[in-house]
Scaffold this motif. Structure first.
Motif, PDB file in Angstrom:
ATOM      1  N   PHE A 248       0.881  -1.353  -0.298  1.00  0.00           N
ATOM      2  CA  PHE A 248      -0.175   0.060  -0.061  1.00  0.00           C
ATOM      3  C   PHE A 248       1.017   0.748   0.233  1.00  0.00           C
ATOM      4  N   ASN A 249       2.139   0.955   0.858  1.00  0.00           N
ATOM      5  CA  ASN A 249       2.810   1.995   0.574  1.00  0.00           C
ATOM      6  C   ASN A 249       3.589   2.526  -0.640  1.00  0.00           C
ATOM      7  N   THR A 250       4.156   1.352  -1.159  1.00  0.00           N
ATOM      8  CA  THR A 250       4.803   1.415  -2.606  1.00  0.00           C
ATOM      9  C   THR A 250       3.707   2.116  -2.911  1.00  0.00           C
ATOM     10  N   SER A 251       2.428   2.414  -3.234  1.00  0.00           N
ATOM     11  CA  SER A 251       1.348   2.786  -4.247  1.00  0.00           C
ATOM     12  C   SER A 251       1.854   3.736  -4.267  1.00  0.00           C
ATOM     13  N   THR A 252       1.794   4.191  -2.828  1.00  0.00           N
ATOM     14  CA  THR A 252       1.572   5.849  -2.106  1.00  0.00           C
ATOM     15  C   THR A 252       2.229   6.844  -2.854  1.00  0.00           C
ATOM     16  N   TYR A 253       3.552   5.907  -2.828  1.00  0.00           N
ATOM     17  CA  TYR A 253       4.725   6.846  -3.396  1.00  0.00           C
ATOM     18  C   TYR A 253       4.658   6.999  -4.973  1.00  0.00           C
ATOM     19  N   ALA A 254       4.589   5.047  -5.711  1.00  0.00           N
ATOM     20  CA  ALA A 254       4.152   5.378  -6.837  1.00  0.00           C
ATOM     21  C   ALA A 254       3.745   6.328  -7.824  1.00  0.00           C
ATOM     22  N   GLY A 255       2.316   6.576  -6.602  1.00  0.00           N
ATOM     23  CA  GLY A 255       1.155   7.607  -7.452  1.00  0.00           C
ATOM     24  C   GLY A 255       1.986   8.521  -7.408  1.00  0.00           C
ATOM     25  N   MET A 256       2.683   8.955  -6.810  1.00  0.00           N
ATOM     26  CA  MET A 256       3.668  10.709  -6.322  1.00  0.00           C
ATOM     27  C   MET A 256       4.799  10.710  -6.849  1.00  0.00           C
ATOM     28  N   THR A 257       4.983   9.403  -7.631  1.00  0.00           N
ATOM     29  CA  THR A 257       6.356   9.860  -8.611  1.00  0.00           C
ATOM     30  C   THR A 257       5.715   9.792  -9.971  1.00  0.00           C
ATOM     31  N   LEU A 258       5.041   8.786 -10.098  1.00  0.00           N
ATOM     32  CA  LEU A 258       4.542   8.318 -11.495  1.00  0.00           C
ATOM     33  C   LEU A 258       3.307   9.374 -12.583  1.00  0.00           C
ATOM     34  N   LEU A 259       2.538   9.443 -11.251  1.00  0.00           N
ATOM     35  CA  LEU A 259       1.470  11.002 -12.083  1.00  0.00           C
ATOM     36  C   LEU A 259       1.672  12.103 -11.934  1.00  0.00           C
ATOM     37  N   PRO A 260       2.463  12.437 -11.141  1.00  0.00           N
ATOM     38  CA  PRO A 260       2.853  14.242 -11.776  1.00  0.00           C
ATOM     39  C   PRO A 260       3.162  14.054 -12.511  1.00  0.00           C
ATOM     40  N   PHE A 261       4.699  12.520 -12.955  1.00  0.00           N
ATOM     41  CA  PHE A 261       5.511  12.747 -14.586  1.00  0.00           C
ATOM     42  C   PHE A 261       4.858  12.886 -15.712  1.00  0.00           C
ATOM     43  N   VAL A 262       3.633  12.181 -15.666  1.00  0.00           N
ATOM     44  CA  VAL A 262       2.981  12.042 -16.814  1.00  0.00           C
ATOM     45  C   VAL A 262       2.331  13.202 -16.987  1.00  0.00           C
ATOM     46  N   ALA A 263       1.789  13.784 -15.823  1.00  0.00           N
ATOM     47  CA  ALA A 263       1.154  14.999 -16.377  1.00  0.00           C
ATOM     48  C   ALA A 263       1.318  15.817 -16.713  1.00  0.00           C
ATOM     49  N   GLY A 264       2.310  15.819 -16.313  1.00  0.00           N
ATOM     50  CA  GLY A 264       3.312  17.312 -16.904  1.00  0.00           C
ATOM     51  C   GLY A 264       3.612  17.063 -18.127  1.00  0.00           C
ATOM     52  N   VAL A 265       3.489  15.476 -18.821  1.00  0.00           N
ATOM     53  CA  VAL A 265       4.290  15.257 -19.524  1.00  0.00           C
ATOM     54  C   VAL A 265       3.381  16.014 -21.049  1.00  0.00           C
ATOM     55  N   VAL A 266       2.190  15.832 -20.658  1.00  0.00           N
ATOM     56  CA  VAL A 266       0.731  15.795 -21.117  1.00  0.00           C
ATOM     57  C   VAL A 266       0.750  17.417 -21.340  1.00  0.00           C
ATOM     58  N   ALA A 267       0.716  17.889 -19.968  1.00  0.00           N
ATOM     59  CA  ALA A 267       0.962  19.264 -20.730  1.00  0.00           C
ATOM     60  C   ALA A 267       1.835  19.570 -20.851  1.00  0.00           C
ATOM     61  N   GLU A 268       2.439  19.305 -21.385  1.00  0.00           N
ATOM     62  CA  GLU A 268       3.793  20.595 -21.962  1.00  0.00           C
ATOM     63  C   GLU A 268       4.453  20.084 -24.092  1.00  0.00           C
ATOM     64  N   VAL A 269       3.064  18.612 -23.895  1.00  0.00           N
ATOM     65  CA  VAL A 269       2.736  18.304 -25.227  1.00  0.00           C
ATOM     66  C   VAL A 269       1.688  18.623 -25.468  1.00  0.00           C
ATOM     67  N   GLN A 270       0.327  18.169 -24.968  1.00  0.00           N
ATOM     68  CA  GLN A 270      -1.595  18.787 -25.738  1.00  0.00           C
ATOM     69  C   GLN A 270      -1.674  19.602 -24.457  1.00  0.00           C
ATOM     70  N   GLY A 271      -0.765  20.452 -24.180  1.00  0.00           N
ATOM     71  CA  GLY A 271      -1.560  21.762 -23.372  1.00  0.00           C
ATOM     72  C   GLY A 271      -2.016  21.192 -21.404  1.00  0.00           C
ATOM     73  N   PHE A 272      -2.389  22.766 -20.706  1.00  0.00           N
ATOM     74  CA  PHE A 272      -2.892  21.960 -19.292  1.00  0.00           C
ATOM     75  C   PHE A 272      -4.701  20.706 -19.487  1.00  0.00           C
TER      76      PHE A 272
END
Length: 356
Positions: A305-329
């Motif tokens: 469970f705790n691994t999942s929380t850290y994974a979410g806080m690591t992966l989703l901000p990164f992916v969202a940032g890439v999408v914002a850079e390519v496709q917009g906010f």
């Protein structure tokens, strides 16, 4: 009461020290790249430790890990204060993360083995978030009077009290401490969709936190207030959710839909930060209560469970940032909102037993 106080004071000190370096990073190292490395070293240490710590707690018990974690936290804080070498700072932050990675799954599995685990989990999540907020705010205040070392010194010293209390702490009072190895494949099958929901719904809070500064161009002071409000909302909602009887799966399903709506609303109004923080607290309590139904594998279950929380806080901000850079906010906020809502559909497929 003394044992519970050990865990509450411990998680407060561990989390407060983890955030105490954030306001004073420029004083610790030169250059954005090295400052970012010092910040991230903590999360790397925690991410690599939480799952092994969960497994280990099933074998040797929770209390030895709690004690070791507090010792590592104290040592890491002392190193940050005493040694200015950048490499030592990196190592100290990684050591601090390892301490947090040991402490959180061990403490949460201890809590989930208690008869009053629902109420206690709310207190624990609240203390965790109070620590995060205090690390930022108190360090900022002390920086004016004592310099950049003030907050770090204060929260390093604060670790001494729970460490002393842990000397007389006893392991889980409900039944024997499980010593056997966990069937990880079975845990993966049983809780897969719960862990996916953890990654997405908790990761959503990190994604919006990462997106909002660039999206709005707000000043740092205003951003600090907004993000702090989200943490405060999590504190209150976790306390409330832990004191009412909510069925975990329907609660997570409803929270997922509301989380998607709140993320979408954040594109238009910063007030949605409060709603997102409140929903995160409800989701965490529902998930922890759900996972408490598996006492014989509690360490492994909470470690994942705790691994999942850290994974979410690591992966989703990164992916969202890439999408914002390519496709917009618009696309980035929409992606996070849609992924959140999808969890309302997938959470019903979880195969684990519903707690009484």
């Amino acid at each position: 009461m003394r044992q519970r106080l050990t865990l509450l004071l411990g998680v407060f000190a561990v989390m407060a020290l983890s955030n105490a370096v954030v306001p004073v990073l420029p004083a610790l190292a030169e250059g954005a790249a090295f400052q970012g490395a010092i910040f991230s070293a903590y999360f790397l240490g925690a991410f690599l430790t939480v799952f092994p710590a969960g497994l280990l707690s099933d074998r040797i018990g929770r209390v030895p890990l709690v004690r070791a974690a507090l010792v590592l936290t104290l040592v890491s804080g002392a190193l940050i204060l005493a040694v200015a070498d950048p490499i030592v700072l990196l190592a100290a932050r990684a050591l601090e993360g390892i301490g947090a990675g040991l402490f959180v799954p061990a403490a949460m599995s201890w809590i989930n083995l208690q008869p009053d685990h629902r109420k206690m989990s709310g207190n624990f999540i609240a203390a965790l978030n109070v620590g995060l907020v205090s690390g930022l705010v108190v360090t900022g205040w002390l920086n004016e009077a004592m310099g950049p070392a003030g907050g770090i010194a204060a929260f390093t010293l604060a670790t001494l009290l729970p460490l002393l209390l842990s000397v007389v702490m006893k392991d889980a009072a409900v039944g024997d401490v499980p010593r056997g190895s966990a069937d990880l494949a079975a845990i993966g099958r049983d809780y897969f969709w719960m862990y996916v929901a953890t990654i997405m719904l908790i990761g959503a809070t990190g994604a919006v936190t990462a997106l909002y500064p660039e999206y709005t161009g707000e000043e740092a002071a205003a951003l600090g207030v907004l993000i702090g409000a989200m943490n405060v909302a999590t504190i209150f909602s976790s306390l409330v959710a832990s004191r009412v009887s909510l069925s975990p799966i329907p609660t997570i399903r409803a929270a997922a839909v509301l989380m998607g709506a709140a993320v979408a609303a954040l594109y238009f109004t910063p007030a949605a930060f409060v709603v997102i923080g409140a929903l995160a607290g409800v989701v965490i309590i529902a998930q922890v209560n759900y996972l408490a139904a598996d006492p014989t594998r509690q360490g492994a279950v909470m470690g994942l469970f705790n691994t999942s929380t850290y994974a979410g806080m690591t992966l989703l901000p990164f992916v969202a940032g890439v999408v914002a850079e390519v496709q917009g906010f618009v696309a980035a906020f929409a992606m996070v909102a849609v992924l959140s809502v999808l969890m309302a559909v997938t959470i019903g497929r979880c195969r684990c037993h519903v707690p009484a």
